[in-house]
Design an enzyme around this catalytic site. Sequence first.
Site, PDB file in Angstrom:
ATOM      1  N   GLU A 146      13.806  -9.354  22.957  1.00 46.15           N
ATOM      2  CA  GLU A 146      14.312  -8.662  24.335  1.00 46.15           C
ATOM      3  C   GLU A 146      13.482  -9.044  25.335  1.00 46.15           C
ATOM      4  OE1 GLU A 146      13.818  -4.321  23.396  1.00 46.15           O
ATOM      5  OE2 GLU A 146      14.554  -3.590  25.251  1.00 46.15           O
ATOM      6  N   GLU A 232      13.816   4.040  32.209  1.00 47.77           N
ATOM      7  CA  GLU A 232      13.579   4.413  30.819  1.00 47.77           C
ATOM      8  C   GLU A 232      12.563   5.817  31.212  1.00 47.77           C
ATOM      9  OE1 GLU A 232      13.649   1.553  27.194  1.00 47.77           O
ATOM     10  OE2 GLU A 232      12.077   1.250  28.477  1.00 47.77           O
TER      11      GLU A 232
END
Length: 250
Positions: A146, A232
Site C-alpha cells: 500500500e 481518513e
Amino acid sequence: MKTFTPLSLLTVALAGLGDAAAVSTNTLTRRSDFCDQWGSVTKGNYIVYNNLWGQSADPSGHQCTGVDSLNGNTIAWHTSFGWTGAKYSVKSFANIALKFTAKTLKDVKSINSTWKWSYSNTNIVADVSYDMFLKSNPSASSSEYEIMVWLAALDGAGPISSTGAPIATTTINGVTWKLYKGPNGSMTVYSFVAESPVTDFSGDLKKFFTYLIDHQGLNSNLYLVDVQAGTEPFTGSAKLTTTAYSAVVA
Ligand SMILES: *[C@@H]1O[C@H](CO)[C@@H](O)[C@H](O)[C@H]1NC(C)=O
Ligand SMILES: *[C@@H]1O[C@H](CO)[C@@H](O)[C@H](O)[C@H]1NC(C)=O
C-alpha cells in the site's frame, strides 16, 4: 497543460439556467448524498465511496458523501463527518477511486493527478491522502503493498510506521516528503507525508513509485491495481470539499 477551469465553467452554465434550474440542481445534489457503510456513486472514470470501515470504534458517529460535478475528467465531491471516541483509530475513508486496467509499474508511464481541496475546520485528527495498492498477481484477493501520499496530516495524525520515525526525506513533484514504512496486516505500507498541508496538488504519482523502485527495492513487476484519494478521519467534525480532482493512469 490545463486549458480550462471547471468551476468558472460551472458558474457560467448555472447562470444561463435561471433560478428555478439552479434550485433544483442544489436539491438534487443534497438528495444524492449517501451515508451508508458501502454507499457509492459512479461518475465518468471515478467511483466515490462513503466507506465507514472503522465505524465500530464509534457507532454513534456519522459520515455522508456526495458528488458535486463532473467536467471532462475533473470531478468535484465532498464528505462530512462527525466522529468521537478512540483518538488514534481511523473511523472511515471517504474516497474517490479511479477505474483503470491494472498494469505493472514498469508499464505505467505516468499517473498525472490534480487535487484541490479544503477542510471547513482543521480542529480534527485526519489525513488527506492518496492510497494506492500493488499486487504481484492482479487477480489475487489481497494486496502486498500500500503506497500512501499524505497531502496533510492534521492535528497529530500519523502514518503506519514500524519505528515511529521516517526512513527517508525526499522532494518529489516539488514537495518535501517524509517517508514512513510499516505493516498493515500482511501488507507493507509506504507513506509519503508532506511537511505542511498541500491543498492544491498537481503532479505525476508515478514518481513516488519510481523513488521506491530506485531507493527501496520495490519490484517494478508489481501491478498497480488501485488509485484512490480521500480522507481518513480519526476524530472530529468537519467537511472536506474537493473542488477539482483528476487522475489518469497512462
Ligand atoms: C502528464 O503530465 C506531463 C507533465 O505535465 C505531460 O508531459 C504528460 O503529457 C502528461 N501525460 C498524460 C498522459 O496526460
Ligand atoms: C489497512 O488495510 C486495509 C485493507 O486490508 C485497508 O482498507 C486500510 O485502508 C489500510 N489502513 C491503512 C491505515 O493503511
